[in-house]
Design an enzyme around this catalytic site. Structure first.
Site, mmCIF file in Angstrom:
data_model
loop_
_atom_site.group_PDB
_atom_site.id
_atom_site.type_symbol
_atom_site.label_atom_id
_atom_site.label_comp_id
_atom_site.label_asym_id
_atom_site.label_seq_id
_atom_site.Cartn_x
_atom_site.Cartn_y
_atom_site.Cartn_z
ATOM 1 N N ASN A 223 0.848 -1.199 0.000
ATOM 2 C CA ASN A 223 0.000 0.000 0.000
ATOM 3 C C ASN A 223 0.885 1.251 0.000
ATOM 4 O O ASN A 223 2.109 1.155 -0.047
ATOM 5 C CB ASN A 223 -0.958 -0.019 1.201
ATOM 6 C CG ASN A 223 -0.199 -0.093 2.508
ATOM 7 O OD1 ASN A 223 0.550 0.809 2.855
ATOM 8 N ND2 ASN A 223 -0.359 -1.203 3.235
ATOM 9 N N ASP A 292 -3.995 -6.488 5.195
ATOM 10 C CA ASP A 292 -4.873 -7.472 5.849
ATOM 11 C C ASP A 292 -4.791 -8.835 5.166
ATOM 12 O O ASP A 292 -5.098 -9.850 5.765
ATOM 13 C CB ASP A 292 -6.324 -6.972 5.808
ATOM 14 C CG ASP A 292 -6.498 -5.726 6.661
ATOM 15 O OD1 ASP A 292 -6.002 -5.725 7.804
ATOM 16 O OD2 ASP A 292 -7.091 -4.741 6.181
ATOM 17 N N PHE A 339 -4.462 3.250 14.969
ATOM 18 C CA PHE A 339 -4.801 4.219 13.921
ATOM 19 C C PHE A 339 -5.925 3.630 13.085
ATOM 20 O O PHE A 339 -6.153 2.413 13.113
ATOM 21 C CB PHE A 339 -3.576 4.505 13.041
ATOM 22 C CG PHE A 339 -2.640 5.487 13.687
ATOM 23 C CD1 PHE A 339 -2.592 6.808 13.271
ATOM 24 C CD2 PHE A 339 -1.825 5.106 14.753
ATOM 25 C CE1 PHE A 339 -1.753 7.727 13.885
ATOM 26 C CE2 PHE A 339 -0.981 6.007 15.372
ATOM 27 C CZ PHE A 339 -0.943 7.330 14.930
ATOM 28 N N LYS A 353 -13.478 0.658 16.161
ATOM 29 C CA LYS A 353 -12.139 0.034 16.164
ATOM 30 C C LYS A 353 -11.511 0.112 17.541
ATOM 31 O O LYS A 353 -10.803 -0.805 17.958
ATOM 32 C CB LYS A 353 -11.227 0.681 15.114
ATOM 33 C CG LYS A 353 -11.430 0.088 13.736
ATOM 34 C CD LYS A 353 -10.466 0.610 12.685
ATOM 35 C CE LYS A 353 -10.906 0.086 11.314
ATOM 36 N NZ LYS A 353 -10.267 0.738 10.194
ATOM 37 N N LYS A 357 -10.512 -3.510 19.073
ATOM 38 C CA LYS A 357 -9.081 -3.819 19.153
ATOM 39 C C LYS A 357 -8.516 -3.588 20.552
ATOM 40 O O LYS A 357 -7.305 -3.628 20.739
ATOM 41 C CB LYS A 357 -8.322 -2.967 18.131
ATOM 42 C CG LYS A 357 -8.847 -3.176 16.695
ATOM 43 C CD LYS A 357 -7.829 -2.868 15.662
ATOM 44 C CE LYS A 357 -8.401 -3.047 14.261
ATOM 45 N NZ LYS A 357 -7.419 -3.492 13.291
HETATM 46 N N1 CTP Z 1 -3.721 -3.280 12.168
HETATM 47 C C1 CTP Z 1 -2.884 -4.281 12.579
HETATM 48 N N2 CTP Z 1 -2.840 -5.463 11.887
HETATM 49 C C2 CTP Z 1 -3.628 -5.642 10.812
HETATM 50 C C3 CTP Z 1 -4.495 -4.631 10.390
HETATM 51 C C4 CTP Z 1 -4.504 -3.452 11.084
HETATM 52 O O1 CTP Z 1 -2.150 -4.107 13.562
HETATM 53 N N3 CTP Z 1 -3.575 -6.802 10.160
HETATM 54 C C5 CTP Z 1 -3.772 -2.034 12.949
HETATM 55 C C6 CTP Z 1 -3.287 -0.822 12.191
HETATM 56 O O2 CTP Z 1 -1.898 -0.618 12.397
HETATM 57 C C7 CTP Z 1 -4.128 0.288 12.800
HETATM 58 C C8 CTP Z 1 -5.434 -0.399 13.133
HETATM 59 O O3 CTP Z 1 -5.133 -1.783 13.222
HETATM 60 O O4 CTP Z 1 -3.571 0.744 14.019
HETATM 61 C C9 CTP Z 1 -6.541 -0.181 12.144
HETATM 62 O O5 CTP Z 1 -6.083 -0.483 10.849
HETATM 63 P P1 CTP Z 1 -7.010 -0.224 9.573
HETATM 64 O O6 CTP Z 1 -6.252 -0.644 8.359
HETATM 65 O O7 CTP Z 1 -7.587 1.154 9.624
HETATM 66 O O8 CTP Z 1 -8.226 -1.177 9.852
HETATM 67 P P2 CTP Z 1 -8.421 -2.715 9.715
HETATM 68 O O9 CTP Z 1 -8.357 -3.311 11.069
HETATM 69 O O10 CTP Z 1 -7.490 -3.288 8.702
HETATM 70 O O11 CTP Z 1 -9.934 -2.810 9.240
HETATM 71 P P3 CTP Z 1 -10.588 -2.327 7.844
HETATM 72 O O12 CTP Z 1 -9.542 -2.576 6.782
HETATM 73 O O13 CTP Z 1 -11.775 -3.181 7.708
HETATM 74 O O14 CTP Z 1 -10.921 -0.865 7.996
#
Ligand code: CTP
Length: 412
Positions: A223, A292, A339, A353, A357
Protein backbone atom coordinates in the site's frame (compact mmCIF):
# COMPACT_ATOMS: atom_id res chain seq x y z
CA UNK A 1 15.18 17.25 9.27
CA UNK A 2 12.51 19.73 10.30
CA UNK A 3 9.59 17.57 9.15
CA UNK A 4 10.07 15.43 12.28
CA UNK A 5 9.75 18.38 14.65
CA UNK A 6 6.72 20.34 15.70
CA UNK A 7 7.20 24.09 15.40
CA UNK A 8 4.62 24.75 18.13
CA UNK A 9 6.71 22.96 20.73
CA UNK A 10 10.05 24.53 19.90
CA UNK A 11 9.15 27.93 18.51
CA UNK A 12 10.93 30.74 20.32
CA UNK A 13 13.23 28.47 22.37
CA UNK A 14 16.81 29.69 22.32
CA UNK A 15 19.80 27.60 21.24
CA UNK A 16 23.36 28.83 21.55
CA UNK A 17 25.60 27.29 18.86
CA UNK A 18 29.37 27.21 19.39
CA UNK A 19 31.67 26.64 16.42
CA UNK A 20 35.37 25.75 16.67
CA UNK A 21 38.28 25.56 14.26
CA UNK A 22 37.81 22.56 12.01
CA UNK A 23 37.19 22.14 8.31
CA UNK A 24 33.77 20.79 9.35
CA UNK A 25 32.85 24.30 10.63
CA UNK A 26 30.86 24.96 7.44
CA UNK A 27 28.41 22.25 8.54
CA UNK A 28 27.43 24.43 11.50
CA UNK A 29 25.73 26.71 8.95
CA UNK A 30 23.42 23.88 7.95
CA UNK A 31 22.71 23.10 11.59
CA UNK A 32 21.83 26.72 12.23
CA UNK A 33 19.50 26.62 9.23
CA UNK A 34 17.76 23.52 10.61
CA UNK A 35 17.23 25.17 13.99
CA UNK A 36 15.98 28.31 12.35
CA UNK A 37 13.47 26.38 10.24
CA UNK A 38 12.20 24.59 13.37
CA UNK A 39 11.32 28.02 14.77
CA UNK A 40 14.20 28.28 17.25
CA UNK A 41 16.07 31.46 18.12
CA UNK A 42 19.80 30.97 17.59
CA UNK A 43 22.87 32.83 18.82
CA UNK A 44 26.36 31.77 17.74
CA UNK A 45 29.91 31.94 19.07
CA UNK A 46 32.96 31.38 16.88
CA UNK A 47 36.38 30.71 18.32
CA UNK A 48 39.17 32.60 16.65
CA UNK A 49 40.16 29.41 14.81
CA UNK A 50 36.57 28.90 13.63
CA UNK A 51 36.58 32.41 12.12
CA UNK A 52 39.38 31.26 9.83
CA UNK A 53 37.08 28.63 8.29
CA UNK A 54 33.69 30.40 8.32
CA UNK A 55 32.71 34.03 8.78
CA UNK A 56 30.34 35.66 11.26
CA UNK A 57 28.58 37.19 8.27
CA UNK A 58 27.47 33.74 7.02
CA UNK A 59 25.82 32.91 10.36
CA UNK A 60 24.24 36.34 10.59
CA UNK A 61 22.86 36.04 7.06
CA UNK A 62 21.30 32.65 7.91
CA UNK A 63 19.40 33.96 10.92
CA UNK A 64 21.75 34.11 13.93
CA UNK A 65 20.64 36.88 16.26
CA UNK A 66 24.12 37.52 17.69
CA UNK A 67 27.49 36.18 16.58
CA UNK A 68 30.07 36.34 19.38
CA UNK A 69 33.70 36.28 18.28
CA UNK A 70 35.66 38.01 21.03
CA UNK A 71 35.90 38.10 24.77
CA UNK A 72 37.19 41.69 24.75
CA UNK A 73 36.37 44.76 22.64
CA UNK A 74 38.86 45.17 19.83
CA UNK A 75 38.66 48.95 19.76
CA UNK A 76 36.38 49.56 16.81
CA UNK A 77 33.62 46.96 16.97
CA UNK A 78 32.97 45.45 13.60
CA UNK A 79 29.42 45.34 12.39
CA UNK A 80 28.72 41.71 13.21
CA UNK A 81 30.89 41.42 16.26
CA UNK A 82 28.09 42.19 18.67
CA UNK A 83 29.68 39.93 21.26
CA UNK A 84 32.47 42.27 22.18
CA UNK A 85 30.59 43.50 25.22
CA UNK A 86 32.36 42.51 28.40
CA UNK A 87 29.52 40.25 29.56
CA UNK A 88 29.34 38.29 26.31
CA UNK A 89 30.90 35.25 27.99
CA UNK A 90 27.99 35.14 30.50
CA UNK A 91 24.94 36.04 28.42
CA UNK A 92 24.19 32.67 26.68
CA UNK A 93 24.37 30.84 30.01
CA UNK A 94 21.81 33.24 31.43
CA UNK A 95 19.50 33.32 28.41
CA UNK A 96 19.77 30.25 26.17
CA UNK A 97 17.74 27.06 26.76
CA UNK A 98 20.33 24.74 25.18
CA UNK A 99 23.92 24.87 23.97
CA UNK A 100 25.57 22.82 21.24
CA UNK A 101 29.16 22.92 20.01
CA UNK A 102 29.63 21.67 16.44
CA UNK A 103 32.25 20.92 15.39
CA UNK A 104 34.01 20.58 18.75
CA UNK A 105 37.81 20.60 18.32
CA UNK A 106 40.28 18.81 20.61
CA UNK A 107 41.34 22.21 21.97
CA UNK A 108 37.86 23.38 22.92
CA UNK A 109 37.09 19.96 24.43
CA UNK A 110 40.27 20.26 26.52
CA UNK A 111 39.37 23.81 27.56
CA UNK A 112 35.91 22.76 28.73
CA UNK A 113 37.20 19.63 30.48
CA UNK A 114 39.74 21.66 32.44
CA UNK A 115 37.45 24.64 33.08
CA UNK A 116 39.47 27.17 31.10
CA UNK A 117 37.74 30.38 30.08
CA UNK A 118 40.50 31.98 28.06
CA UNK A 119 38.44 32.77 24.97
CA UNK A 120 34.79 33.58 24.27
CA UNK A 121 33.32 30.11 23.56
CA UNK A 122 35.12 28.35 26.42
CA UNK A 123 34.01 31.15 28.74
CA UNK A 124 30.40 30.74 27.64
CA UNK A 125 30.63 26.95 28.09
CA UNK A 126 32.00 27.37 31.62
CA UNK A 127 29.14 29.74 32.46
CA UNK A 128 26.48 27.49 30.91
CA UNK A 129 24.51 25.86 33.73
CA UNK A 130 23.06 22.86 31.82
CA UNK A 131 24.55 19.91 29.91
CA UNK A 132 26.09 20.91 26.58
CA UNK A 133 25.83 18.86 23.37
CA UNK A 134 29.27 18.44 21.76
CA UNK A 135 29.87 16.97 18.29
CA UNK A 136 33.64 16.43 18.01
CA UNK A 137 35.48 16.49 14.68
CA UNK A 138 39.23 16.06 14.37
CA UNK A 139 42.08 14.01 12.94
CA UNK A 140 41.80 10.32 14.04
CA UNK A 141 45.15 10.43 15.86
CA UNK A 142 44.02 13.46 17.85
CA UNK A 143 40.73 11.71 18.70
CA UNK A 144 42.59 8.54 19.74
CA UNK A 145 45.11 10.41 21.90
CA UNK A 146 44.74 9.53 25.61
CA UNK A 147 44.49 13.24 26.43
CA UNK A 148 41.37 13.59 24.26
CA UNK A 149 39.97 10.24 25.45
CA UNK A 150 40.28 11.37 29.07
CA UNK A 151 38.80 14.80 28.35
CA UNK A 152 35.82 13.20 26.61
CA UNK A 153 35.32 10.78 29.52
CA UNK A 154 35.39 13.76 31.91
CA UNK A 155 32.76 15.61 29.88
CA UNK A 156 30.50 12.55 29.75
CA UNK A 157 30.88 12.00 33.48
CA UNK A 158 29.75 15.58 34.08
CA UNK A 159 26.57 14.92 32.08
CA UNK A 160 27.51 16.58 28.78
CA UNK A 161 26.15 14.85 25.68
CA UNK A 162 28.81 13.66 23.24
CA UNK A 163 27.71 12.94 19.69
CA UNK A 164 30.48 10.52 18.76
CA UNK A 165 32.39 11.14 15.52
CA UNK A 166 32.12 8.66 12.64
CA UNK A 167 34.70 6.38 11.09
CA UNK A 168 35.87 7.15 7.58
CA UNK A 169 38.10 9.27 5.42
CA UNK A 170 38.74 12.64 7.10
CA UNK A 171 39.70 15.89 5.36
CA UNK A 172 43.43 15.31 5.92
CA UNK A 173 43.12 12.10 3.86
CA UNK A 174 43.60 9.75 6.80
CA UNK A 175 41.10 7.07 7.66
CA UNK A 176 39.81 6.43 11.17
CA UNK A 177 37.42 7.80 13.77
CA UNK A 178 37.17 11.57 13.85
CA UNK A 179 34.78 12.57 11.08
CA UNK A 180 31.91 14.81 12.18
CA UNK A 181 28.86 12.58 12.70
CA UNK A 182 25.60 12.82 10.76
CA UNK A 183 24.31 16.36 11.47
CA UNK A 184 20.85 15.02 12.30
CA UNK A 185 22.24 13.45 15.48
CA UNK A 186 23.51 16.73 16.93
CA UNK A 187 20.28 18.37 15.81
CA UNK A 188 18.24 15.74 17.64
CA UNK A 189 20.43 15.74 20.74
CA UNK A 190 19.92 19.51 20.96
CA UNK A 191 16.15 19.22 20.57
CA UNK A 192 16.13 16.43 23.19
CA UNK A 193 17.75 18.82 25.63
CA UNK A 194 14.83 21.21 24.96
CA UNK A 195 12.13 18.53 25.29
CA UNK A 196 10.15 17.50 28.36
CA UNK A 197 11.43 14.17 29.68
CA UNK A 198 7.92 12.92 30.46
CA UNK A 199 8.55 9.48 28.85
CA UNK A 200 11.81 8.85 30.72
CA UNK A 201 11.95 5.27 31.97
CA UNK A 202 9.10 4.19 29.64
CA UNK A 203 9.34 1.69 26.81
CA UNK A 204 7.37 2.20 23.63
CA UNK A 205 7.11 -0.18 20.66
CA UNK A 206 5.56 0.89 17.42
CA UNK A 207 4.75 -0.46 14.00
CA UNK A 208 5.21 1.84 11.03
CA UNK A 209 5.09 1.96 7.24
CA UNK A 210 3.48 -0.54 4.88
CA UNK A 211 3.91 -4.28 4.81
CA UNK A 212 4.91 -6.07 1.63
CA UNK A 213 3.38 -9.46 0.82
CA UNK A 214 5.32 -11.38 -1.80
CA UNK A 215 3.49 -13.28 -4.53
CA UNK A 216 6.36 -14.44 -6.75
CA UNK A 217 10.08 -13.47 -6.65
CA UNK A 218 9.39 -10.09 -8.30
CA UNK A 219 5.82 -9.10 -7.45
CA UNK A 220 4.20 -8.10 -4.19
CA UNK A 221 1.01 -6.68 -2.65
CA UNK A 222 1.39 -3.53 -0.54
CA UNK A 223 0.00 0.00 0.00
CA UNK A 224 0.97 3.69 -0.15
CA UNK A 225 2.13 4.20 3.44
CA UNK A 226 5.54 5.95 3.79
CA UNK A 227 5.96 5.52 7.56
CA UNK A 228 6.26 9.26 8.20
CA UNK A 229 3.52 9.37 10.86
CA UNK A 230 5.21 6.51 12.73
CA UNK A 231 8.65 8.13 12.35
CA UNK A 232 7.32 11.36 13.86
CA UNK A 233 5.94 9.44 16.85
CA UNK A 234 9.14 7.41 17.24
CA UNK A 235 11.30 10.56 17.19
CA UNK A 236 8.94 12.46 19.53
CA UNK A 237 8.99 9.63 22.09
CA UNK A 238 12.78 9.32 21.75
CA UNK A 239 13.24 13.07 22.35
CA UNK A 240 10.93 12.88 25.35
CA UNK A 241 13.06 10.21 26.96
CA UNK A 242 11.36 6.91 26.03
CA UNK A 243 13.22 3.75 25.02
CA UNK A 244 11.75 3.33 21.53
CA UNK A 245 11.51 0.11 19.50
CA UNK A 246 10.37 0.68 15.93
CA UNK A 247 9.19 -2.24 13.80
CA UNK A 248 9.50 -0.85 10.29
CA UNK A 249 7.93 -2.05 7.07
CA UNK A 250 9.80 -1.54 3.77
CA UNK A 251 10.79 1.99 2.76
CA UNK A 252 10.45 3.58 6.19
CA UNK A 253 12.46 6.78 6.73
CA UNK A 254 15.71 7.24 8.61
CA UNK A 255 15.46 7.03 12.41
CA UNK A 256 18.07 8.22 14.89
CA UNK A 257 20.44 5.50 16.12
CA UNK A 258 19.12 5.77 19.67
CA UNK A 259 15.89 4.16 18.44
CA UNK A 260 16.01 0.38 18.16
CA UNK A 261 14.92 -0.45 14.64
CA UNK A 262 13.65 -3.81 13.36
CA UNK A 263 13.21 -3.95 9.58
CA UNK A 264 10.57 -6.41 8.41
CA UNK A 265 8.66 -7.01 5.19
CA UNK A 266 5.48 -9.07 5.55
CA UNK A 267 2.70 -8.61 8.13
CA UNK A 268 3.51 -11.96 9.72
CA UNK A 269 7.12 -10.87 10.35
CA UNK A 270 5.85 -7.57 11.79
CA UNK A 271 3.53 -9.54 14.05
CA UNK A 272 6.34 -11.81 15.26
CA UNK A 273 8.58 -8.82 16.05
CA UNK A 274 5.81 -7.07 18.01
CA UNK A 275 4.86 -10.28 19.85
CA UNK A 276 8.45 -10.54 21.06
CA UNK A 277 8.62 -6.90 22.19
CA UNK A 278 5.18 -6.36 23.69
CA UNK A 279 5.43 -8.14 27.09
CA UNK A 280 8.17 -5.72 28.13
CA UNK A 281 6.55 -2.49 26.86
CA UNK A 282 4.58 0.32 28.52
CA UNK A 283 3.12 1.61 25.26
CA UNK A 284 2.26 0.11 21.88
CA UNK A 285 1.62 2.41 18.94
CA UNK A 286 0.26 0.79 15.79
CA UNK A 287 0.75 3.23 12.95
CA UNK A 288 1.63 0.67 10.27
CA UNK A 289 -0.68 0.19 7.33
CA UNK A 290 -0.65 -3.58 7.65
CA UNK A 291 -1.84 -5.55 4.63
CA UNK A 292 -4.87 -7.47 5.85
CA UNK A 293 -4.37 -10.07 3.11
CA UNK A 294 -1.43 -11.75 1.43
CA UNK A 295 -1.41 -13.39 -1.99
CA UNK A 296 -1.00 -17.15 -1.71
CA UNK A 297 2.55 -17.47 -3.08
CA UNK A 298 2.84 -18.54 -6.70
CA UNK A 299 6.18 -20.18 -5.91
CA UNK A 300 9.91 -19.70 -6.30
CA UNK A 301 9.72 -19.20 -10.06
CA UNK A 302 8.63 -15.95 -11.67
CA UNK A 303 5.10 -16.11 -13.07
CA UNK A 304 5.44 -15.76 -16.84
CA UNK A 305 2.86 -13.54 -18.45
CA UNK A 306 2.47 -16.00 -21.30
CA UNK A 307 0.86 -18.37 -18.81
CA UNK A 308 -2.03 -15.95 -18.25
CA UNK A 309 -4.91 -15.40 -20.59
CA UNK A 310 -6.67 -12.02 -20.68
CA UNK A 311 -6.97 -12.07 -16.92
CA UNK A 312 -5.54 -13.91 -13.94
CA UNK A 313 -6.90 -14.65 -10.50
CA UNK A 314 -4.75 -14.55 -7.39
CA UNK A 315 -6.00 -16.10 -4.18
CA UNK A 316 -5.41 -14.33 -0.88
CA UNK A 317 -4.99 -15.53 2.69
CA UNK A 318 -5.69 -13.46 5.83
CA UNK A 319 -2.94 -11.86 7.89
CA UNK A 320 -3.09 -11.65 11.68
CA UNK A 321 -4.47 -8.42 13.12
CA UNK A 322 -1.37 -7.39 15.08
CA UNK A 323 -3.06 -4.70 17.15
CA UNK A 324 -6.14 -6.75 18.02
CA UNK A 325 -3.96 -9.73 18.98
CA UNK A 326 -1.77 -7.70 21.33
CA UNK A 327 -4.78 -5.77 22.65
CA UNK A 328 -6.11 -9.08 23.99
CA UNK A 329 -2.81 -9.73 25.80
CA UNK A 330 -2.68 -6.24 27.35
CA UNK A 331 -1.60 -6.22 31.00
CA UNK A 332 -2.49 -3.61 33.61
CA UNK A 333 -0.68 -0.36 32.92
CA UNK A 334 0.05 -1.10 29.25
CA UNK A 335 -1.47 1.45 26.86
CA UNK A 336 -2.26 1.04 23.18
CA UNK A 337 -2.66 3.63 20.43
CA UNK A 338 -4.29 2.45 17.22
CA UNK A 339 -4.80 4.22 13.92
CA UNK A 340 -7.65 3.95 11.46
CA UNK A 341 -7.53 4.78 7.77
CA UNK A 342 -11.10 5.22 6.57
CA UNK A 343 -12.78 6.23 3.34
CA UNK A 344 -16.10 7.17 5.02
CA UNK A 345 -17.94 7.25 8.39
CA UNK A 346 -14.75 8.27 10.17
CA UNK A 347 -16.10 8.83 13.67
CA UNK A 348 -18.27 5.72 13.76
CA UNK A 349 -15.46 3.48 12.48
CA UNK A 350 -12.93 4.96 14.89
CA UNK A 351 -15.21 4.34 17.89
CA UNK A 352 -15.84 0.76 16.73
CA UNK A 353 -12.14 0.03 16.16
CA UNK A 354 -11.15 1.32 19.60
CA UNK A 355 -13.47 -1.26 21.19
CA UNK A 356 -12.87 -4.16 18.83
CA UNK A 357 -9.08 -3.82 19.15
CA UNK A 358 -8.97 -3.04 22.92
CA UNK A 359 -7.06 0.19 22.24
CA UNK A 360 -6.85 3.07 24.72
CA UNK A 361 -6.61 5.77 22.08
CA UNK A 362 -7.61 5.63 18.42
CA UNK A 363 -6.48 8.17 15.82
CA UNK A 364 -8.43 8.12 12.55
CA UNK A 365 -8.10 9.91 9.27
CA UNK A 366 -9.94 9.97 5.98
CA UNK A 367 -7.78 8.63 3.17
CA UNK A 368 -9.55 10.57 0.42
CA UNK A 369 -8.34 14.01 1.58
CA UNK A 370 -5.61 15.23 -0.79
CA UNK A 371 -3.74 17.33 1.80
CA UNK A 372 -3.47 14.69 4.49
CA UNK A 373 -2.82 11.02 5.21
CA UNK A 374 -0.71 8.66 3.08
CA UNK A 375 2.48 10.14 1.65
CA UNK A 376 1.64 13.64 2.92
CA UNK A 377 3.59 15.57 5.58
CA UNK A 378 0.20 16.66 6.95
CA UNK A 379 -2.64 14.90 8.70
CA UNK A 380 -6.19 15.81 9.67
CA UNK A 381 -7.45 13.44 12.35
CA UNK A 382 -10.27 12.48 14.67
CA UNK A 383 -9.07 11.25 18.07
CA UNK A 384 -11.14 9.14 20.45
CA UNK A 385 -10.10 7.54 23.75
CA UNK A 386 -11.52 4.77 25.91
CA UNK A 387 -13.13 7.26 28.33
CA UNK A 388 -15.11 8.67 25.43
CA UNK A 389 -13.09 11.90 25.05
CA UNK A 390 -12.99 13.03 21.44
CA UNK A 391 -11.36 15.78 19.39
CA UNK A 392 -11.05 16.78 15.76
CA UNK A 393 -7.60 18.14 14.89
CA UNK A 394 -7.48 20.32 11.80
CA UNK A 395 -4.85 19.68 9.10
CA UNK A 396 -1.40 20.05 10.63
CA UNK A 397 2.12 18.61 10.25
CA UNK A 398 2.42 14.96 11.28
CA UNK A 399 5.09 16.03 13.77
CA UNK A 400 2.49 18.15 15.60
CA UNK A 401 0.01 15.26 15.56
CA UNK A 402 2.70 12.96 16.99
CA UNK A 403 3.49 15.30 19.90
CA UNK A 404 -0.20 15.80 20.67
CA UNK A 405 -0.78 12.02 20.70
CA UNK A 406 2.03 11.64 23.25
CA UNK A 407 0.59 14.50 25.33
CA UNK A 408 -2.75 12.67 25.33
CA UNK A 409 -1.08 9.39 26.29
CA UNK A 410 0.44 11.00 29.40
CA UNK A 411 -3.08 11.94 30.53
CA UNK A 412 -4.67 8.50 29.96
N1 CTP B 1 -3.72 -3.28 12.17
C1 CTP B 1 -2.88 -4.28 12.58
N2 CTP B 1 -2.84 -5.46 11.89
C2 CTP B 1 -3.63 -5.64 10.81
C3 CTP B 1 -4.49 -4.63 10.39
C4 CTP B 1 -4.50 -3.45 11.08
O1 CTP B 1 -2.15 -4.11 13.56
N3 CTP B 1 -3.57 -6.80 10.16
C5 CTP B 1 -3.77 -2.03 12.95
C6 CTP B 1 -3.29 -0.82 12.19
O2 CTP B 1 -1.90 -0.62 12.40
C7 CTP B 1 -4.13 0.29 12.80
C8 CTP B 1 -5.43 -0.40 13.13
O3 CTP B 1 -5.13 -1.78 13.22
O4 CTP B 1 -3.57 0.74 14.02
C9 CTP B 1 -6.54 -0.18 12.14
O5 CTP B 1 -6.08 -0.48 10.85
P1 CTP B 1 -7.01 -0.22 9.57
O6 CTP B 1 -6.25 -0.64 8.36
O7 CTP B 1 -7.59 1.15 9.62
O8 CTP B 1 -8.23 -1.18 9.85
P2 CTP B 1 -8.42 -2.71 9.72
O9 CTP B 1 -8.36 -3.31 11.07
O10 CTP B 1 -7.49 -3.29 8.70
O11 CTP B 1 -9.93 -2.81 9.24
P3 CTP B 1 -10.59 -2.33 7.84
O12 CTP B 1 -9.54 -2.58 6.78
O13 CTP B 1 -11.78 -3.18 7.71
O14 CTP B 1 -10.92 -0.87 8.00
Amino acid sequence: MEKYFPQNYFKGRHVHLGVTGSIAAYKALELLRGFYKAGLRVTVALTEAASRFVTPLSFKALGAEIVYTNMFPRGVADEFDLGCDVLGHLTPGAQADAMVILPASATTIARIATGLADEILAGQALAFPKPIVLAPAMNPRMWANPATRENIATLRRRGHIIVDPDDGLVACNETGTGKLSDLRLAYLATLASLSPQDFKGKKLALTMGPTREAWDPVRFWSNHSTGLMGACIAVAAHLRGAEVHAVCGPGCPWLPYGIKRYDVKAAREMNEAMQRLWPDMDYGVFSAAVADFYPLPFGDEKFKKGNAGDEISVRFGTNPDILAGLGKQKKDGQKIVGFAAESSNLEENVRKKLKSKSADLLVGNLINRTASGFASPLNEVFVHDKSGNEEHWETQPKAEVAWRILDWLTRL
